[in-house]
Motif scaffolding. Structure first.
Motif, PDB file in Angstrom:
ATOM      1  N   VAL B 250      40.253  41.830  47.947  1.00 36.55           N
ATOM      2  CA  VAL B 250      41.195  40.951  47.239  1.00 36.55           C
ATOM      3  C   VAL B 250      41.458  39.730  48.106  1.00 36.55           C
ATOM      4  CG1 VAL B 250      42.284  42.867  46.003  1.00 36.55           C
ATOM      5  CG2 VAL B 250      43.256  42.096  48.182  1.00 36.55           C
ATOM      6  N   ASP B 251      41.679  38.592  47.447  1.00 41.25           N
ATOM      7  CA  ASP B 251      41.917  37.362  48.198  1.00 41.25           C
ATOM      8  C   ASP B 251      43.361  37.273  48.678  1.00 41.25           C
ATOM      9  OD1 ASP B 251      43.489  36.485  46.082  1.00 41.25           O
ATOM     10  OD2 ASP B 251      41.864  35.329  45.167  1.00 41.25           O
ATOM     11  N   LYS B 252      43.709  36.178  49.277  1.00 43.37           N
ATOM     12  CA  LYS B 252      45.029  36.062  49.905  1.00 43.37           C
ATOM     13  C   LYS B 252      46.173  36.187  48.902  1.00 43.37           C
ATOM     14  CE  LYS B 252      44.883  30.972  49.779  1.00 43.37           C
ATOM     15  NZ  LYS B 252      45.889  30.787  48.734  1.00 43.37           N
ATOM     16  N   ASP B 253      45.858  35.928  47.630  1.00 45.34           N
ATOM     17  CA  ASP B 253      46.891  36.045  46.604  1.00 45.34           C
ATOM     18  C   ASP B 253      46.837  37.380  45.861  1.00 45.34           C
ATOM     19  OD1 ASP B 253      47.851  33.399  47.056  1.00 45.34           O
ATOM     20  OD2 ASP B 253      46.066  32.653  46.018  1.00 45.34           O
ATOM     21  N   GLY B 254      45.901  38.227  46.249  1.00 45.23           N
ATOM     22  CA  GLY B 254      45.764  39.516  45.580  1.00 45.23           C
ATOM     23  C   GLY B 254      44.751  39.504  44.458  1.00 45.23           C
ATOM     24  N   GLY B 255      44.088  38.382  44.246  1.00 47.77           N
ATOM     25  CA  GLY B 255      43.071  38.299  43.198  1.00 47.77           C
ATOM     26  C   GLY B 255      41.813  39.054  43.598  1.00 47.77           C
ATOM     27  N   THR B 256      41.155  39.649  42.612  1.00 46.93           N
ATOM     28  CA  THR B 256      39.980  40.474  42.901  1.00 46.93           C
ATOM     29  C   THR B 256      38.767  39.605  43.226  1.00 46.93           C
ATOM     30  OG1 THR B 256      40.794  42.162  41.393  1.00 46.93           O
ATOM     31  CG2 THR B 256      38.452  42.263  41.981  1.00 46.93           C
ATOM     32  N   ILE B 257      38.133  39.909  44.345  1.00 48.07           N
ATOM     33  CA  ILE B 257      36.857  39.261  44.692  1.00 48.07           C
ATOM     34  C   ILE B 257      35.716  40.146  44.211  1.00 48.07           C
ATOM     35  CG2 ILE B 257      35.402  38.440  46.578  1.00 48.07           C
ATOM     36  CD1 ILE B 257      38.028  37.921  48.150  1.00 48.07           C
ATOM     37  N   ARG B 302      44.683  47.858  53.579  1.00 47.21           N
ATOM     38  CA  ARG B 302      44.701  48.939  52.573  1.00 47.21           C
ATOM     39  C   ARG B 302      45.969  48.870  51.733  1.00 47.21           C
ATOM     40  NH1 ARG B 302      41.654  52.354  56.837  1.00 47.21           N
ATOM     41  NH2 ARG B 302      43.645  52.786  57.843  1.00 47.21           N
ATOM     42  N   LEU B 303      47.087  48.497  52.371  1.00 50.97           N
ATOM     43  CA  LEU B 303      48.322  48.325  51.592  1.00 50.97           C
ATOM     44  C   LEU B 303      48.196  47.135  50.647  1.00 50.97           C
ATOM     45  CD1 LEU B 303      51.137  49.916  51.786  1.00 50.97           C
ATOM     46  CD2 LEU B 303      49.441  50.493  53.504  1.00 50.97           C
ATOM     47  N   ASN B 304      47.345  46.182  51.017  1.00 51.78           N
ATOM     48  CA  ASN B 304      47.142  45.013  50.158  1.00 51.78           C
ATOM     49  C   ASN B 304      46.165  45.283  49.011  1.00 51.78           C
ATOM     50  OD1 ASN B 304      48.908  43.417  51.582  1.00 51.78           O
ATOM     51  ND2 ASN B 304      47.332  42.524  52.906  1.00 51.78           N
ATOM     52  N   THR B 305      45.202  46.169  49.241  1.00 49.21           N
ATOM     53  CA  THR B 305      44.189  46.392  48.198  1.00 49.21           C
ATOM     54  C   THR B 305      44.609  47.456  47.194  1.00 49.21           C
ATOM     55  OG1 THR B 305      43.066  48.001  49.624  1.00 49.21           O
ATOM     56  CG2 THR B 305      42.215  45.734  49.644  1.00 49.21           C
ATOM     57  N   CYS B 306      45.345  48.467  47.614  1.00 50.75           N
ATOM     58  CA  CYS B 306      45.591  49.596  46.707  1.00 50.75           C
ATOM     59  C   CYS B 306      46.650  49.243  45.661  1.00 50.75           C
ATOM     60  CB  CYS B 306      45.988  50.839  47.486  1.00 50.75           C
ATOM     61  SG  CYS B 306      47.682  50.857  48.082  1.00 50.75           S
ATOM     62  N   ASP B 307      46.517  49.890  44.495  1.00 48.23           N
ATOM     63  CA  ASP B 307      47.518  49.703  43.439  1.00 48.23           C
ATOM     64  C   ASP B 307      48.703  50.648  43.629  1.00 48.23           C
ATOM     65  OD1 ASP B 307      45.804  47.844  42.302  1.00 48.23           O
ATOM     66  OD2 ASP B 307      44.769  49.378  41.118  1.00 48.23           O
ATOM     67  N   PHE B 308      48.420  51.804  44.208  1.00 52.97           N
ATOM     68  CA  PHE B 308      49.486  52.764  44.477  1.00 52.97           C
ATOM     69  C   PHE B 308      48.973  53.803  45.467  1.00 52.97           C
ATOM     70  CE2 PHE B 308      46.973  54.616  41.122  1.00 52.97           C
ATOM     71  CZ  PHE B 308      47.038  55.992  41.301  1.00 52.97           C
ATOM     72  N   ILE B 309      49.900  54.609  45.975  1.00 51.09           N
ATOM     73  CA  ILE B 309      49.542  55.743  46.841  1.00 51.09           C
ATOM     74  C   ILE B 309      49.911  57.012  46.092  1.00 51.09           C
ATOM     75  CG2 ILE B 309      49.991  56.893  49.042  1.00 51.09           C
ATOM     76  CD1 ILE B 309      50.619  54.192  50.272  1.00 51.09           C
ATOM     77  N   ASP B 310      49.031  58.003  46.135  1.00 49.11           N
ATOM     78  CA  ASP B 310      49.231  59.170  45.270  1.00 49.11           C
ATOM     79  C   ASP B 310      50.046  60.288  45.920  1.00 49.11           C
ATOM     80  OD1 ASP B 310      47.385  60.070  47.083  1.00 49.11           O
ATOM     81  OD2 ASP B 310      46.041  60.986  45.600  1.00 49.11           O
ATOM     82  N   THR B 311      50.811  59.979  46.961  1.00 49.52           N
ATOM     83  CA  THR B 311      51.769  60.966  47.478  1.00 49.52           C
ATOM     84  C   THR B 311      53.157  60.316  47.379  1.00 49.52           C
ATOM     85  OG1 THR B 311      51.381  60.185  49.740  1.00 49.52           O
ATOM     86  CG2 THR B 311      50.154  62.127  49.019  1.00 49.52           C
ATOM     87  N   PRO B 312      54.154  61.085  46.982  1.00 51.35           N
ATOM     88  CA  PRO B 312      55.420  60.465  46.563  1.00 51.35           C
ATOM     89  C   PRO B 312      56.157  59.698  47.664  1.00 51.35           C
ATOM     90  CG  PRO B 312      55.583  62.871  46.614  1.00 51.35           C
ATOM     91  CD  PRO B 312      54.139  62.537  46.762  1.00 51.35           C
ATOM     92  N   GLU B 313      56.259  60.269  48.849  1.00 52.32           N
ATOM     93  CA  GLU B 313      57.061  59.590  49.870  1.00 52.32           C
ATOM     94  C   GLU B 313      56.360  58.331  50.383  1.00 52.32           C
ATOM     95  OE1 GLU B 313      59.318  61.729  52.727  1.00 52.32           O
ATOM     96  OE2 GLU B 313      58.970  63.646  51.738  1.00 52.32           O
TER      97      GLU B 313
END
Lengths: 250, 481
Positions: B250-257, B302-313
Motif C-alpha cells: 500500500v502507498d503512503k496514503d493506504g492506496g493499493t499498489i 503490517r499494521l499499515n497493510t492489514c485490514d484487521f487482526i483476527d484476535t480480539p485484544e
C-alpha cells in the motif's frame, strides 16, 4: 572336505587390571563387550569381518598398541583400554577425522544418529584442536534414492564390506592411496551406474552422514534420535546408567 | 572526531543494540550541515552461493543458520519454499498448526527481546541519558520487574519453539511437506500453564509502548519519520497473517499498489538494486522503479497493510493504534515499537488458541505431492517480509537460491531515518555529542534490524558511526560494542 569346528576353550586375561574369562577365538572387543565393557569403535560393525582401519578401538596388549576389533584374546595377556594415554590416542583419532573431512553437524541430517559425532560427545571434544583441511569433495546424487556426500566419508569401509559381504554386489570400493584414498563406486563413476538398491544393507552401514537415503532427512525429531539422551556405547556398558545430558547434539 | 580544512566525517562504529554488524557515516560541510548519511552493512556471508549443490531437504535446517535470533523464520520460510518443491500446496492440519505455533513462539520471543533488552533503555531513560545506565544493566537495576518479565517472556517463546522444533535455537521441526512431530499433551499443558501470565505481560507491554508514544508524541512523531510504501503478506480476507498469504503493498496514503500476489510471482513485482557502499541490497517495487519503489516492512508496515487482526485484544489495540492517524497509514518510525508490541499480544493470543486445538495432537504430519523444480516461500518474520526462493535439479540438488531478508527491505527506509535524524540532531551543531549519535542509533533500532540476516553474512554484532567532511576526510568515529 568337511568343515572342522575347533573346540572352544576358556581364556583368562586381564582388562584394565580386572581378570576376564573369555572364549578362545573371541576378539578383545568381543570379550570386553561380553562383560559389559565398551571399547569405542567406528569401522567395526557387528556382522562384518573385523577390519581394523579406524584405530578408534586402540588398546594396548602387553604394552603394545593394537586394535581391539582384530586382536584375538589369549591366555595371560594384559589389556589396557581406559588409561589416559589410550583415551588421548582415541580422542586424537576422532579429532583428525573431524578436520580431515567437512563435517558440519549443524545441518547434517545424521546429527543425533551419527557415530562420529556421538564419539566426539562421549570423549568430551568441544572445540577443534587441529587445523581443518577443508577438502573439496563432490556430492554424488545421481542415484534416484541414495546420495553419497563424500565430504563426510571417513573411509571406514563399512559400506564397501556390507555391499560385498552382505548384499553380494560390490557397489563400493576404495581407490587411491594414502591421503588420496577415497570411496568410489564400481563399476561406473556415479552411484546411479551401480546395482545399489535403496533396500540394500550397505545403505544403512554408514556410521556418518556420507551415505543417505534421499528425501528422508530430519524426519526423526530432536529428542528421539539415538544419542540425544545417552552416550554411544550405553547399550554395551553394564550396568546401563541412563543419564539425560544437558543439551542435545546439534 | 578528526577535523580537516573543509569537512567533517562522523562514524558510528559499531552500531549497538542491534542484531548484526554495521556502521553509520555522516558527512558534514563547512557549516556542519549534513550532506550525506548512510548505514553501511559491513558483513558478507554468501549463503545463497554455498548452499548450491546441497540436497533440498537440508535447506530448512541449513539456511536457518543465517541467524541466531530468528532462525525459526528462516527455517519455516525455507520449509514453505521446499513444500512447493515436493509438490505440497496445502499441509495437513497438524503440520500447518505446529508450524504456526512455532512461528508465533518466534515472534513472541524476538519482539520481547528487542523491546525490553534492546530498545527499552532509550525509551525508559531517554535518548540522551547517561550511557552508563542507558543499557540493559540499567533496566535490571532500575526496572527490575520489567527485566525479569522480559527474560521470562523470551523464555516462554523459546519453550514454544523447543516444543515444536526440538530445540530452542536451530531446531529441525519443519520438514518438506510438513512437520516431524506433534505436540504432546504434556508439552501442551506446560505451555498452557504459563500462558495467562504471558498474555497479561503482553497487554502491559502494549500499554508501555502506547503510553510512551502518546506521552512523547511531539518528540517522536517526526523523529526519523517519513512517508513510505508498506509491504507484507496478507490473508485472503485482509487479516494480518504472519505465516501465510499473498503479497500486499500500500502507498503512503493506504492506496493499493498490488494485492494478494501469489508468492511464486514475487519477482514480477519486486527487484533488488546493488550499491557499491553496502553489502546489503536495496529491494524495490518494479512498477515504481529503484528510486521511489523502496518500501517498509515489519510491524509498522503490517499494521499499515492489514485490514484487521483476527484476535480480539490485538484487534482492539490495532484500532487504537490506527485512531492516532485517523485510519491512515502510520509513518512514525518510533511507532514501530507500539506496532511490535501489538504483534506480541497477537502472537500470545494465537499461541493460546492453538494450544486448545486438538489438531496439534494429530498424527498426520506430512503431505506428499508431485515433485517440482522450483519453489518460493514467503513469511512474515519478526522484522518483516522474508522471501526464500530455490531451484532444484533432477538429482534433488539446489541449483539456485535467492533470499530477500526483512532487514534488506528496510535498508532504504533505515538510511532515510538515519539521514533524517542526522539532519534533525546533528546538522548545523557546533559539536557532535554522544546523545546525538545515540539518536541516530535509536532510529535504526526502531526497525529492529538484523544485519547478519540482511547480508546473509557471518560476523560479529556491533555498529559504528563515521563523520566525514566534504573532502572525504574522516573527522570523527564513534565505535561501540
Amino acid at each position: 572336505m568337511s568343515e572342522v569346528i575347533l573346540p572352544t576353550s576358556e581364556v583368562i586375561f586381564t582388562l584394565d587390571g580386572v581378570t576376564v574369562t573369555a572364549q578362545s577365538g573371541q576378539t578383545v572387543m568381543e570379550a570386553a563387550e561380553a562383560v559389559g565393557i565398551y571399547i569405542p569403535r567406528l569401522c567395526h560393525k557387528e556382522g562384518l569381518e573385523p577390519y581394523g582401519s579406524c584405530r578408534v578401538c586402540t588398546v594396548t596388549v602387553n604394552g603394545r598398541p593394537a586394535s581391539a576389533c582384530t586382536t584375538p584374546v589369549a591366555d595371560g595377556i594384559a589389556v589396557e583400554s581406559e588409561s589416559d594415554q589410550i583415551r588421548a590416542w582415541r580422542r586424537t583419532v576422532i579429532e583428525m577425522l573431524f578436520v580431515e573431512g567437512n563435517h558440519f553437524c549443524m545441518f547434517c541430517e545424521k546429527s543425533g544418529n551419527c557415530e562420529l559425532q556421538a564419539l566426539g560427545y562421549r570423549m568430551g571434544i568441544v572445540a577443534p584442536r587441529l587445523p581443518y583441511l577443508w577438502p573439496k569433495r563432490p556430492v554424488d546424487a545421481s542415484h534416484p534414492d541414495v546420495l553419497i556426500d563424500h565430504n563426510r566419508c571417513i573411509l571406514c569401509a563399512r559400506c564397501v564390506r556390507t555391499s560385498r559381504d552382505v548384499d553380494g554386489k560390490q557397489a563400493f570400493a576404495f581407490v587411491g592411496r594414502g591421503s588420496r584414498r577415497h570411496l568410489a563406486v564400481n563399476p561406473g563413476s556415479r552411484l546411479c551406474d551401480t546395482k545399489l538398491d535403496v533396500t540394500d544393507a550397505a545403505v544403512d552401514a554408514c556410521p556418518v552422514g556420507a551415505i543417505l537415503r534421499k528425501r528422508r532427512g530430519f524426519e526423526t525429531p530432536i529428542g528421539r534420535r539415538l544419542y540425544d539422551h545417552v552416550p554411544i556405547g550405553t547399550g554395551v556398558e553394564q550396568p546401563v546408567e541412563l543419564t539425560i545430558r544437558e543439551g542435545s547434539p546439534s | 572526531m578528526s577535523a580537516t580544512n573543509t569537512s567533517t566525517r562522523v562514524v558510528i562504529e559499531p552500531v549497538t543494540r542491534v542484531e548484526g554488524h554495521g556502521k553509520v557515516t555522516i558527512l558534514l560541510d563547512e557549516a556542519n550541515r549534513v550532506t550525506q548519511a548512510r548505514l553501511h552493512i559491513v558483513e558478507f556471508r554468501g549463503f545463497e552461493r554455498f548452499i548450491c549443490g546441497r540436497p533440498y531437504w537440508e535447506m530448512p535446517v541449513a539456511v536457518q543458520r543465517l541467524c541466531g535470533i530468528c532462525p525459526v523464520s528462516h527455517h519455516l520460510c525455507a520449509a514453505k519454499a521446499i513444500d512447493k518443491i515436493v509438490g505440497v500446496d496445502q499441509l495437513t492440519p497438524t503440520g500447518e498448526k505446529m508450524r504456526r505455533l512455532m512461528h508465533y513462539g518466534q515472534i513472541f520471543q524476538s519482539h520481547s527481546l528487542h523491546f525490553f533488552h534492546l530498545a527499552s533503555p532509550d525509551l525508559l531513560f531517554g535518548f540522551d541519558a547517561d550511557p552508563a545506565i542507558r543499557n540493559v544493566v540499567g533496566i535490571i537495576q532500575q526496572h527490575r520487574d520489567l527485566a525479569v518479565q522480559a527474560v521470562l517472556m523470551r523464555k516462554y517463546g523459546q519453550e514454544v519453539i523447543k516444543a515444536t522444533a526440538g530445540k530452542k535455537v536451530h531446531g529441525t521441526g519443519a520438514i518438506p511437506g510438513g512437520i516431524n512431530k506433534n505436540l504432546s499433551t504434556a508439552e501442551r499443558d506446560a505451555l498452557l500453564a504459563d500462558a495467562p501470565q504471558m498474555l497479561a505481560w503482553a497487554r502491559s507491554a502494549v500499554e508501555i509502548a502506547k503510553n510512551y508514544t502518546l506521552e512523547n508524541l511531539e518528540k517522536v512523531k517526526d523523529f526519523g519519520s517519513f512517508e513510505s510504501t508498506s509491504l507484507s503478506i496478507i490473508r485472503d480476507d485482509g487479516a494480518m497473517d504472519l505465516y501465510n498469504g499473498g503479497l500486499r503493498a500500500v502507498d503512503k496514503d493506504g492506496g493499493t499498489i498490488f494485492d494478494h500476489v501469489p508468492n511464486d510471482r514475487y519477482l514480477d513485482y519486486i527487484a533488488e538494486q546493488v550499491k557499491d557502499w553496502s553489502y546489503m541490497k536495496f529491494p524495490f517495487i518494479r512498477s515504481i522503479g529503484p528510486d521511489d519503489g523502496w518500501y517498509r516492512v515489519g510491524p509498522l508496515a503490517r499494521l499499515n497493510t492489514c485490514d484487521f487482526i483476527d484476535t480480539p485484544e490485538a484487534e482492539e489495540a490495532r484500532r487504537e493504534f490506527k485512531s492516532l492517524t485517523n485510519g491512515r497509514p502510520n509513518h512514525m518510525t518510533m511507532a514501530f515499537h507500539w506496532a511490535r508490541m501489538i504483534e506480541t499480544l497477537h502472537s500470545i493470543e494465537k499461541i493460546i488458541d492453538l494450544l486448545h486445538d486438538r489438531d496439534l495432537q494429530g498424527t498426520d504430519l506430512v503431505a506428499r505431492g508431485q515433485r517440482r523444480r522450483e519453489g518460493v516461500g514467503i513469511i512474515e518474520a519478526p522484522r518483516g517480509t522474508l522471501f526464500h526462493h530455490y531451484r532444484v535439479d533432477e538429482h534433488d540438488l539446489v541449483t539456485m537460491c535467492n533470499l530477500i531478508v526483512s532487514t534488506t527491505s528496510n535498508n532504504e527506509p533505515m538510511n532515510r531515518s538515519v539521514r533524517r535524524v542526522a539532519e534533525q540532531y546533528i546538522s548545523g551543531r557546533p559539536q557532535v555529542t554522544e546523545p546525538m549519535l545515540n539518536a541516530v542509533e535509536v532510529a535504526i533500532r526502531a526497525y529492529d534490524p538484523c544485519l547478519s540476516c540482511a547480508t546473509h553474512a557471518l560476523g560479529q554484532m556491533p555498529l559504528e558511526i563515521e563523520l566525514i567532511g566534504p573532502d572525504g576526510g574522516l573527522i570523527d568515529r564513534g565505535s561501540k560494542g
